[in-house]
Design a protein around this motif. Structure first.
Motif, PDB file in Angstrom:
ATOM      1  N   GLU A 148      -3.801   5.887  -5.318  1.00  9.18           N
ATOM      2  CA  GLU A 148      -4.697   4.868  -4.763  1.00  9.18           C
ATOM      3  C   GLU A 148      -5.321   4.024  -5.873  1.00  9.18           C
ATOM      4  O   GLU A 148      -5.453   2.807  -5.745  1.00  9.18           O
ATOM      5  CB  GLU A 148      -5.800   5.559  -3.953  1.00  9.18           C
ATOM      6  CG  GLU A 148      -6.657   4.618  -3.115  1.00  9.18           C
ATOM      7  CD  GLU A 148      -5.942   4.130  -1.866  1.00  9.18           C
ATOM      8  OE1 GLU A 148      -6.317   3.051  -1.360  1.00  9.18           O
ATOM      9  OE2 GLU A 148      -5.011   4.813  -1.407  1.00  9.18           O
ATOM     10  N   LEU A 208      -3.372  -4.358  -7.208  1.00 11.22           N
ATOM     11  CA  LEU A 208      -3.836  -5.354  -6.252  1.00 11.22           C
ATOM     12  C   LEU A 208      -4.862  -6.283  -6.895  1.00 11.22           C
ATOM     13  O   LEU A 208      -4.851  -7.502  -6.667  1.00 11.22           O
ATOM     14  CB  LEU A 208      -4.445  -4.657  -5.032  1.00 11.22           C
ATOM     15  CG  LEU A 208      -4.924  -5.574  -3.904  1.00 11.22           C
ATOM     16  CD1 LEU A 208      -3.758  -6.386  -3.335  1.00 11.22           C
ATOM     17  CD2 LEU A 208      -5.610  -4.766  -2.803  1.00 11.22           C
ATOM     18  N   LEU A 209      -5.725  -5.708  -7.734  1.00  8.00           N
ATOM     19  CA  LEU A 209      -6.720  -6.522  -8.438  1.00  8.00           C
ATOM     20  C   LEU A 209      -6.035  -7.518  -9.368  1.00  8.00           C
ATOM     21  O   LEU A 209      -6.397  -8.701  -9.427  1.00  8.00           O
ATOM     22  CB  LEU A 209      -7.665  -5.610  -9.219  1.00  8.00           C
ATOM     23  CG  LEU A 209      -8.830  -6.295  -9.945  1.00  8.00           C
ATOM     24  CD1 LEU A 209      -9.775  -6.938  -8.941  1.00  8.00           C
ATOM     25  CD2 LEU A 209      -9.591  -5.289 -10.813  1.00  8.00           C
ATOM     26  N   ARG A 240       0.846  -1.189   0.000  1.00 10.15           N
ATOM     27  CA  ARG A 240       0.000   0.000   0.000  1.00 10.15           C
ATOM     28  C   ARG A 240       0.883   1.241   0.000  1.00 10.15           C
ATOM     29  O   ARG A 240       1.783   1.374   0.809  1.00 10.15           O
ATOM     30  CB  ARG A 240      -0.929  -0.013   1.214  1.00 10.15           C
ATOM     31  CG  ARG A 240      -1.853   1.200   1.296  1.00 10.15           C
ATOM     32  CD  ARG A 240      -2.819   1.070   2.435  1.00 10.15           C
ATOM     33  NE  ARG A 240      -3.802   0.013   2.192  1.00 10.15           N
ATOM     34  CZ  ARG A 240      -4.907   0.172   1.455  1.00 10.15           C
ATOM     35  NH1 ARG A 240      -5.134   1.365   0.894  1.00 10.15           N
ATOM     36  NH2 ARG A 240      -5.732  -0.807   1.283  1.00 10.15           N
ATOM     37  N   TYR A 259      -2.723   1.618  -7.184  1.00  8.21           N
ATOM     38  CA  TYR A 259      -2.535   0.535  -6.222  1.00  8.21           C
ATOM     39  C   TYR A 259      -3.678  -0.478  -6.302  1.00  8.21           C
ATOM     40  O   TYR A 259      -3.447  -1.695  -6.317  1.00  8.21           O
ATOM     41  CB  TYR A 259      -2.442   1.107  -4.807  1.00  8.21           C
ATOM     42  CG  TYR A 259      -2.613   0.073  -3.714  1.00  8.21           C
ATOM     43  CD1 TYR A 259      -1.621  -0.865  -3.454  1.00  8.21           C
ATOM     44  CD2 TYR A 259      -3.794   0.016  -2.964  1.00  8.21           C
ATOM     45  CE1 TYR A 259      -1.775  -1.822  -2.460  1.00  8.21           C
ATOM     46  CE2 TYR A 259      -3.969  -0.941  -1.982  1.00  8.21           C
ATOM     47  CZ  TYR A 259      -2.962  -1.860  -1.731  1.00  8.21           C
ATOM     48  OH  TYR A 259      -3.125  -2.815  -0.755  1.00  8.21           O
ATOM     49  N   ASN A 260      -4.918   0.009  -6.352  1.00  5.24           N
ATOM     50  CA  ASN A 260      -6.072  -0.887  -6.418  1.00  5.24           C
ATOM     51  C   ASN A 260      -6.040  -1.725  -7.689  1.00  5.24           C
ATOM     52  O   ASN A 260      -6.400  -2.916  -7.679  1.00  5.24           O
ATOM     53  CB  ASN A 260      -7.371  -0.081  -6.343  1.00  5.24           C
ATOM     54  CG  ASN A 260      -7.607   0.508  -4.959  1.00  5.24           C
ATOM     55  OD1 ASN A 260      -7.155  -0.045  -3.950  1.00  5.24           O
ATOM     56  ND2 ASN A 260      -8.322   1.633  -4.897  1.00  5.24           N
TER      57      ASN A 260
END
Length: 404
Positions: A195, A202-203, A167, A198-199
């Motif tokens: 953000e 992460l996905l 994160r 990052y999302n």
């Protein structure tokens, strides 16, 4: 259906010395080990640790006087009060001392290096000697890792190796940001973009992890269940198993699974005797050059015979280990030889062996180093002709047995 698969290993020419976390070691590659000597603090061995970006430093000699002021500018290192050199062991066994620019060190500095780090250099020569001889040992010992046919290959899960995205740290408002709404908007926008990135990562990471887990579930089913009933699953398991073996020389294998998995036909493209090393090395009691000698002709032929039979021994054992349903292996080895009538080069079989699982299990797999693979394969139904000079003559290989 025949499958072909290869595993190729290239050995780089020349031997160079590195330092790992466990001490001095030998590896292939362009980077040597550097030695700084002549400073007030003594003599040190320095080298990069491969794959880490760090370097290691180890003291190898007692403190010594600094080099005199008339040292050559190309080799003197006034910043450290010493000289940094690289020591390499060449293919002919000669130990060569070079400066930081790759030039051969002058005689005076070479003598000083030998005097201050004699034991360390001797140790490095021994490691180089062991590395040279290990190539020959690997050829003779390929059968040492053969699994017993009484065992069965088990599924070993492969962990998902991609690290989870961390994160990010978001920007905080500074003094001006608190005072000006436009500045706060810029910070908010930048944080929102970070953000979002990052999302997204992460996905993607979660999707790749789920795909990996799904493949592992399928692989587990192939190894534990489907390998018992489905020939395509048997082919996958056998191919992966043989590709995982570290072959001392390039090895090509063709396989065909018959009779619902009970019979496995194997053809192996064996190396030529000319491809095997002909030398052995020893560290002399005095001097800084390895003693490298040619193997006697009979010893070289023995090495070849043990290697080509060791290949067959290892493959047969691997088949019985990973294919529980296999009852018989018919393995035939061939090489490329010129036709004496036309001069054209053709594949010619030099040995063919037929082995049943029960008979193969009669070997003492707890003491494989004591086994000569030439004699071991001779216990089974084998076709081969060996000349008085220890060479293999051309033979006709076994055909596949009729289906039950």
């Amino acid at each position: 259906m025949a499958i072909r698969f290869r595993r190729r290993i290239k050995l780089a020419p020349g031997l160079h010395l590195n330092v790992s976390g466990s001490g001095l070691s030998l590896s292939a590659g362009p980077r040597g080990a550097s030695m700084t000597f002549g400073g007030r603090r003594g003599t040190y061995m320095n080298a990069g640790i491969p794959g880490t970006g760090f370097s290691a430093r180890q003291r190898v000699g007692s403190a010594a006087q600094s080099l005199s002021s008339n040292s050559s500018p190309s080799t003197s290192n006034s910043g450290t009060g010493g000289v940094s050199i690289t020591i390499t062991v060449e293919d002919d066994g000669t130990v060569v001392f070079r400066d930081e620019e790759g030039g051969v060190l002058d005689d005076r500095l070479t003598r000083q290096a030998k005097q201050e780090a004699k034991d360390a250099i001797q140790g490095l020569m021994q490691r180089a000697c062991d590395e040279i001889n290990s190539h020959t040992q690997a050829l003779e010992q390929i059968h040492h890792a053969t699994p017993s046919p009484d065992r069965r290959a088990a599924y070993e899960p492969q962990p998902y190796s991609e690290p989870k995205p961390a994160r990010p740290l978001l920007r905080k408002y500074g003094m001006l940001d608190r005072m000006l709404s436009s500045r706060r908007g810029e910070v908010d926008q930048a944080n929102a973009e970070v953000e979002a990135a990052y999302n997204a990562s992460l996905l993607a990471w979660n999707r790749h992890r789920q795909e990996h887990e799904a493949r592992e579930v399928a692989r587990k089913a192939i190894i534990e269940q489907r390998v018992l009933t489905e020939v395509p699953a048997m082919e996958i398991v056998l191919e992966e198993s043989l590709m995982d073996i570290v072959w001392p020389r390039e090895t090509a294998v063709s396989s065909e699974i018959r009779d619902h998995g009970r019979v496995v036909m194997i053809d192996v493209d064996l190396p030529e005797i000319e491809d095997l090393p002909r030398t052995i090395a020893a560290v002399p009691a005095r001097g800084y050059k390895l003693s490298i000698k040619e193997l006697p002709v009979t010893r070289h032929q023995q090495l070849y015979m043990r290697h080509v039979h060791g290949i067959g021994f290892r493959i047969i054992g691997e088949i019985f280990f990973v294919l529980p349903k296999a009852e018989q292996v018919v393995l035939s080895g061939y090489t490329q030889r010129p036709d004496t009538a036309t001069g054209d080069v053709h594949d010619q079989y030099v040995y063919s062996v037929r082995v049943n699982r029960r008979d193969f299990a009669g070997i003492n797999f707890a003491n494989l180093p004591a086994i000569d693979p030439v004699e071991a394969l001779g216990r089974f139904d084998i076709r081969r002709e060996i000349t008085r000079g220890g060479l293999l003559k051309t033979i006709e290989p076994f055909e596949a047995p009729a289906a039950a």
